[in-house]
Design a protein around this motif. Structure first.
Motif, PDB file in Angstrom:
ATOM      1  N   MET A   3       0.921  -0.933  -0.112  1.00 47.97           N
ATOM      2  CA  MET A   3       0.236   0.129   0.131  1.00 47.97           C
ATOM      3  C   MET A   3       1.011   1.155   0.008  1.00 47.97           C
ATOM      4  O   MET A   3       1.744   1.321   0.991  1.00 47.97           O
ATOM      5  CB  MET A   3      -1.035   0.136   1.268  1.00 47.97           C
ATOM      6  N   ALA A   6      -2.992  -0.742   6.705  1.00 46.83           N
ATOM      7  CA  ALA A   6      -2.191  -1.466   5.921  1.00 46.83           C
ATOM      8  C   ALA A   6      -1.608  -2.633   6.650  1.00 46.83           C
ATOM      9  O   ALA A   6      -1.866  -3.835   6.160  1.00 46.83           O
ATOM     10  CB  ALA A   6      -0.831  -0.516   5.351  1.00 46.83           C
ATOM     11  N   PHE A   9       3.566  -1.332   4.270  1.00 44.31           N
ATOM     12  CA  PHE A   9       3.102   0.119   3.820  1.00 44.31           C
ATOM     13  C   PHE A   9       4.435   0.925   3.413  1.00 44.31           C
ATOM     14  O   PHE A   9       5.671   0.793   3.718  1.00 44.31           O
ATOM     15  CB  PHE A   9       2.998   0.422   5.517  1.00 44.31           C
TER      16      PHE A   9
END
Length: 429
Positions: free
Chosen positions: A319, A339, A346
């Motif tokens: 993400m 996330a 992340f």
């Protein structure tokens, strides 16, 4: 540098050729690939109120970078003034280019390409950067790479020197949060994006700026940092603002209603009193309460986007969160938790690379250049005082994923003078 007097907005653009998706173009030869691996690209960013210039190489190393802020220019206006921003870019850009090249220890003629933001953004400001890029490219016979501002935000996490703890591989889920945009997208490749959520009115950064202004905070260069600092002094549960769009189970966001609720609260609590130390605690409580609900709303929609993303493409592992608002620590912490809960890695650039900068444009340009997505050097004779400049002030990044439903942005495209989405252009090519 001369100020652009005429803009071609709405015509089929010469940059169209460089927006073709990679699969539609011939693959580069092995010799070509050997060249691009050593490439150095100059990036120019002038879409709003910061003048950014950088030189990046194909390994992701930042060789030189300059950022000239206009915070003082707009401090007295309560927002960005396009004409003032245009003039400030004109005053700063030439020197910024020279300084970035000097830091990189390269001459313009030793570059491999020039990348420049062509949209979205303020037309007057975009034109300054495009004219400068075209002049450099023409004088040194360099390819020119047109860059989408939001794609540059999405891709900077892939740049070695500008990435955070992890670099994402395609496909990945991207959340772009800035002063004018909120986009949740599936990023499948360079120029290939599908929207699964967007803002239906005010973006989060815009809401921060407007609430900061209502609270009497300094908003030159953006009110977000000032509001975030004031919120640290307040009680985030003092005022019970409603979370937006609770009945809409999608990934879109809305901040217009929350902004109105905050305005009514300020009017009721402060009763027209100017900002002072006596009412600072009340203002801090309002700021903190607004921020809590605003970020909770974004986190809730991102959580749904993560679920949808995994269902649409199980290969998504990362993400990416980027854009100016991603420099807000409350936003970063909240979305990192989302996330982690979704099982994604992340990826968020350091705060200085979340706001507009030349590095993101140089890197996006380099990724496109490596795929052959660039235009030939402009003719030197075409660089004139009254040259028509192609800029795209309103330019969506991706098309809506079928799961999301009808694209209300596309329905209003003609009225709003939007260009076709970047992904749509790529597929049409």
């Amino acid at each position: 540098m001369a100020i652009v007097r005429r803009l071609r907005v709405g015509a089929r653009a010469p940059f169209f050729r460089a927006m073709a998706c990679p699969s539609s173009r011939a693959r580069s030869s092995d010799a070509r690939q050997a060249v691009v691996r050593r490439s150095r690209v100059l990036g120019i960013e002038t879409s709003c109120d910061d003048t950014g210039v950088a030189v990046v190489d194909a390994s992701g190393k930042i060789l030189g970078q300059v950022l000239v802020t206009q915070r003082d220019v707009h401090a007295g206006y309560g927002g960005v003034m396009p004409r003032a921003a245009e003039q400030a870019h004109c005053n700063a850009l030439g020197k910024a280019v020279d300084e970035a090249l000097e830091q990189a220890q390269v001459k313009a003629s030793e570059l491999d390409a020039v990348a420049v933001t062509v949209g979205p953004g303020l037309a007057l400001c975009l034109a300054v950067g495009v004219r400068q890029a075209r002049a450099i490219a023409a004088a040194n016979r360099l390819p020119i790479v047109p860059v989408h501002h939001m794609e540059a935000h999405a891709l900077i996490a892939r740049c070695e020197d500008a990435s955070g703890d992890a670099k994402p591989d395609f496909p990945f889920l991207a959340l772009l949060v800035s002063g004018g945009h909120n986009l949740m997208m599936l990023a499948r490749g360079i120029g290939e994006y599908q929207q699964i959520g967007t803002t239906i009115d005010d973006a989060l950064g815009e809401a921060y700026d407007k609430v900061a202004r209502m609270l009497g905070l300094p908003v030159g260069g953006g009110g977000g940092p000032a509001l975030e600092a004031l919120a640290l002094e307040g009680d985030p549960k003092k005022y019970k603002f409603s979370r937006p769009l609770q009945k809409r189970k999608n990934c879109d966001v809305s901040y217009a209603g929350l902004k109105t609720a905050v305005r009514l609260c300020i009017e009721a609590e402060l009763k027209g009193s100017p900002p002072s130390e006596e009412n600072r605690k009340v203002r801090a409580d309002i700021a903190a309460s607004f921020q809590r609900v605003a970020v909770d709303h974004l986190a809730e929609r991102t959580q749904r986007a993560a679920t949808w993303g995994k269902e649409i493409d199980p290969n998504i592992k990362h993400m990416v969160v980027a854009g100016g608002v991603a420099s807000n620590q409350v936003v970063r912490t909240s979305l990192k938790a989302v996330a982690r809960e979704a099982g994604f890695e992340f990826c968020c650039p350091p705060p200085k690379f979340c706001t507009d900068n030349g590095v993101m444009v140089a890197w996006a340009g380099l990724e496109r250049f490596q795929l052959g997505l660039h235009d030939a050097p402009p003719e030197l004779e075409s660089i004139t005082e009254d040259e028509w400049v192609d800029v795209r002030p309103r330019w969506p990044l991706g098309e809506r994923h079928p799961r999301v439903g009808e694209d209300t942005v596309s329905r209003g495209m003609k009225k709003k003078r939007l260009f076709p989405p970047l992904t749509g252009v790529a597929h049409a090519s």
